[in-house]
Design an enzyme around this catalytic site. Structure first.
Site, PDB file in Angstrom:
ATOM      1  N   HIS A 157       0.809  -1.224   0.000  1.00 60.28           N
ATOM      2  CA  HIS A 157       0.000   0.000   0.000  1.00 60.28           C
ATOM      3  C   HIS A 157       0.842   1.273   0.000  1.00 60.28           C
ATOM      4  O   HIS A 157       0.305   2.364  -0.116  1.00 60.28           O
ATOM      5  CB  HIS A 157      -0.945  -0.007   1.206  1.00 60.28           C
ATOM      6  N   ASP A 365       3.554   9.272  -1.387  1.00 61.17           N
ATOM      7  CA  ASP A 365       2.379   8.544  -0.928  1.00 61.17           C
ATOM      8  C   ASP A 365       2.164   7.381  -1.878  1.00 61.17           C
ATOM      9  O   ASP A 365       2.271   7.563  -3.098  1.00 61.17           O
ATOM     10  CB  ASP A 365       1.155   9.484  -0.975  1.00 61.17           C
TER      11      ASP A 365
HETATM   12  P1  ADQ Z   1      -2.936   6.384   4.487  1.00 58.27           P
HETATM   13  O1  ADQ Z   1      -1.520   6.819   4.641  1.00 58.27           O
HETATM   14  O2  ADQ Z   1      -3.709   6.284   5.733  1.00 58.27           O
HETATM   15  O3  ADQ Z   1      -3.053   5.005   3.693  1.00 58.27           O
HETATM   16  P2  ADQ Z   1      -4.810   7.729   2.524  1.00 58.27           P
HETATM   17  O4  ADQ Z   1      -4.786   6.927   1.288  1.00 58.27           O
HETATM   18  O5  ADQ Z   1      -4.891   9.183   2.256  1.00 58.27           O
HETATM   19  O6  ADQ Z   1      -3.568   7.505   3.483  1.00 58.27           O
HETATM   20  O7  ADQ Z   1      -6.069   7.292   3.347  1.00 58.27           O
HETATM   21  C1  ADQ Z   1      -6.435   7.967   4.478  1.00 58.27           C
HETATM   22  C2  ADQ Z   1      -7.885   7.641   4.833  1.00 58.27           C
HETATM   23  O8  ADQ Z   1      -8.117   8.111   6.146  1.00 58.27           O
HETATM   24  C3  ADQ Z   1      -8.862   8.331   3.894  1.00 58.27           C
HETATM   25  O9  ADQ Z   1      -9.922   7.462   3.618  1.00 58.27           O
HETATM   26  C4  ADQ Z   1      -9.326   9.532   4.729  1.00 58.27           C
HETATM   27  O10 ADQ Z   1     -10.655   9.926   4.491  1.00 58.27           O
HETATM   28  C5  ADQ Z   1      -9.199   9.004   6.132  1.00 58.27           C
HETATM   29  N1  ADQ Z   1      -8.924  10.155   7.020  1.00 58.27           N
HETATM   30  C6  ADQ Z   1      -7.877  10.973   7.013  1.00 58.27           C
HETATM   31  N2  ADQ Z   1      -8.042  11.956   7.924  1.00 58.27           N
HETATM   32  C7  ADQ Z   1      -9.224  11.733   8.518  1.00 58.27           C
HETATM   33  C8  ADQ Z   1      -9.975  12.395   9.525  1.00 58.27           C
HETATM   34  N3  ADQ Z   1      -9.569  13.509  10.128  1.00 58.27           N
HETATM   35  N4  ADQ Z   1     -11.162  11.859   9.878  1.00 58.27           N
HETATM   36  C9  ADQ Z   1     -11.612  10.746   9.282  1.00 58.27           C
HETATM   37  N5  ADQ Z   1     -10.959  10.092   8.312  1.00 58.27           N
HETATM   38  C10 ADQ Z   1      -9.787  10.574   7.936  1.00 58.27           C
HETATM   39  C11 ADQ Z   1      -2.127   4.070   3.116  1.00 58.27           C
HETATM   40  C12 ADQ Z   1      -1.106   4.643   2.144  1.00 58.27           C
HETATM   41  C13 ADQ Z   1      -1.802   5.400   1.033  1.00 58.27           C
HETATM   42  C14 ADQ Z   1      -2.812   4.496   0.335  1.00 58.27           C
HETATM   43  C15 ADQ Z   1      -3.711   3.790   1.332  1.00 58.27           C
HETATM   44  C16 ADQ Z   1      -4.558   2.714   0.664  1.00 58.27           C
HETATM   45  O11 ADQ Z   1      -0.183   5.477   2.823  1.00 58.27           O
HETATM   46  O12 ADQ Z   1      -0.874   5.903   0.092  1.00 58.27           O
HETATM   47  O13 ADQ Z   1      -3.621   5.276  -0.540  1.00 58.27           O
HETATM   48  O14 ADQ Z   1      -2.955   3.163   2.353  1.00 58.27           O
HETATM   49  O15 ADQ Z   1      -3.767   1.810  -0.049  1.00 58.27           O
END
Ligand code: ADQ
Length: 467
Positions: A157, A365
């Site tokens: 991921h 990312d």
């Molecule tokens: P993350 O590093 O966690 O995931 P991301 O893909 O942006 O990053 O996902 C974050 C999730 O958390 C999103 O669904 C977002 O809505 C939620 N989130 C963030 N802040 C929030 C808040 N304040 N309240 C509620 N929800 C919140 C890892 C990898 C990424 C990859 C994903 C999936 O680092 O690059 O996209 O896995 O593979």
């Protein structure tokens, strides 16, 4: 259809009626398990005094989860140590933050062996095994050592780092060699896939064959470019929900005709938050006439608080937001609203929809799902503008966003100005292809693409021991 066994560090059981409580990944994997009648195995997130390997089974809404507690030393060395202080920074190109400790590496290996021993009795010969993410690179090889010949896939991921950076990891050769235990390895982008290939070819002498296959000794692995998406239908439904509508109204009211710029990220140094604040400050400094027409809402719930580098970035961001607000705020206006809380997904959908600009500027990312959620939540008749880091995996699928170098305060400031001045027609023209991609290549598409590749792999290869 074969049963699917999903293995990941943390396990999400369905949460039923709690609207908007679950992420798209959890929902997609649960759907796959419902179809195949499989099991989701992993760490419970709980601590136990002495590791016993006792499994806690639960069945919720057609999904069976099987979790195991870990002891303190495992959590310290495997999770807080090797996963979060060694691999996470290294794989996000931050070797300055990576800590290379033999105890961490030892604890990581031991915990993966424990996972292999614990899950062992749950696996039947026809099961297909799908392992998730960097906490568990060697698990496939541990299972092969225990005699399993099942089809096994691995999905990463996060980014895969360039070869020169990965060679700084003392266990790099061993770790990458162990990955040849899998039949399919999936990455979010071609770039991460090629970086893996580079390391395997140059450092290990692996041979690239036609059609995405890589061979090392008598093991051949299929590499798959398989970008993850969001549950776009659910997310749009959330954006149309009453809660989202109420949040939208509340946000617009509190914005008093100002354009809102929104950032939503886990509080993590990979997300480029300091650099984002610098870019926004540059905009405030350079555009006194436009300054008070906007404000930045940054939502950043703390994560991994046990790790020093996360405590440092939290303190740094508090200081920066305080400094910027101190320097620019006026009686009737505060430039940054900085919020350290998580929100339900339907509330977030309303926030995204109320924003004129989505500012998504990670330094690195794997993918970044916030960029996709922002796009899915927009009003087609009045869409906001996505400003996206070139170094997020999502940039490969989102070329009509305003792509920026997140390290350049000037590029961020320019992009904010361009987005604020962008005519409606251009906003629509840029948003539509982004939206089409988010809908077409959604999370179900991702998991079907991966499982189809995994199911298709013919087991005609040696699956004995891979060290
Ligand atoms: P993350 O590093 O966690 O995931 P991301 O893909 O942006 O990053 O996902 C974050 C999730 O958390 C999103 O669904 C977002 O809505 C939620 N989130 C963030 N802040 C929030 C808040 N304040 N309240 C509620 N929800 C919140 C890892 C990898 C990424 C990859 C994903 C999936 O680092 O690059 O996209 O896995 O593979």
């Amino acid at each position: 259809m074969s049963r699917l066994i999903i293995i990941s560090n943390r396990v999400s059981a369905p949460k039923g009626s709690m609207s908007g409580a679950q992420g798209g990944l959890a929902v997609a994997l649960q759907a796959a398990l419902r179809e195949s009648g499989g099991i989701w195995f992993g760490w419970s997130g709980e601590l136990t005094e002495n590791f016993t390997g006792q499994i806690n089974f639960q069945r919720n809404e057609g999904v069976t989860t099987a979790t195991v507690d870990l002891e303190e030393q495992d959590i310290e060395e495997y999770y807080n140590g090797y996963a979060n202080r060694t691999l996470w920074p290294l794989f996000h190109y931050r070797i300055d933050l990576a800590e290379y400790e033999r105890d961490f590496a030892g604890g990581y290996k031991r915990t993966n062996e424990r996972f292999a021993d614990t899950v062992r009795p749950l696996i039947e010969p026809e099961d297909v095994i799908w392992i998730q993410d960097y906490h568990m690179f060697p698990l496939g090889s541990e299972l092969r050592k225990r005699g399993f010949r099942n089809r096994m896939g691995f999905f990463l991921h996060i980014p895969w780092p360039p070869r020169r950076l990965l060679t700084t990891l003392p266990e790099a050769h061993e770790l990458v060699t162990s990955m040849f235990a899998y039949d399919v390895i999936g990455f979010h982008t071609q770039e991460w896939l090629e970086s893996f290939c580079d390391f395997a070819r140059i450092e290990l002498g692996a041979v690239l064959e036609e059609d995405g296959l890589v061979r090392l000794g008598d093991r051949t692995v299929r590499l798959l470019n398989c970008p993850i998406g969001i549950d776009s239908q659910d997310f749009q439904a959330m954006a149309d929900s009453d809660i989202a509508a109420a949040t939208f109204k509340q946000m617009r009211k509190s914005a008093v005709d100002r354009a809102m710029i929104v950032g939503v990220d886990r509080l993590d140094y990979s997300k480029g938050l300091e650099e984002r604040f610098n870019g926004y400050e540059r905009f405030l400094e350079e555009s006194p006439e436009e300054r008070k027409e906007v404000f930045l809402l940054q939502i950043a719930p703390p994560s991994r608080a046990a790790v020093d580098s996360y405590q440092r970035i939290r303190a740094r961001l508090e200081a920066m937001s305080g400094h910027i607000n101190g320097a620019y705020a006026d009686l009737d206006w505060v430039p940054i609203r900085y919020v350290n809380k998580g929100y339900p997904r339907d509330v977030l959908a309303g926030v995204y929809r109320a924003a004129r600009i989505g500012l998504v500027t990670p330094l690195r990312d794997g993918m970044n799902l916030v960029a996709k959620e922002f796009v899915a939540a927009q009003d087609p008749e009045d869409p906001g503008v996505l400003i996206l880091s070139r170094f997020a995996g999502a940039a490969a699928q989102m070329p009509t966003a305003l792509l920026v170098n997140p390290l350049s305060a000037e590029e961020i400031a320019d992009a904010i100005r361009q987005a604020l001045r962008m005519p409606l027609e251009e906003r629509k023209a840029r948003w539509k292809p982004l939206y089409d991609n988010v809908v077409t290549e959604d999370v179900s598409w991702w998991r079907e693409r991966f499982t189809a590749a995994l199911m298709a792999e013919v087991q005609d290869q040696q699956t004995e021991v891979v060290d």
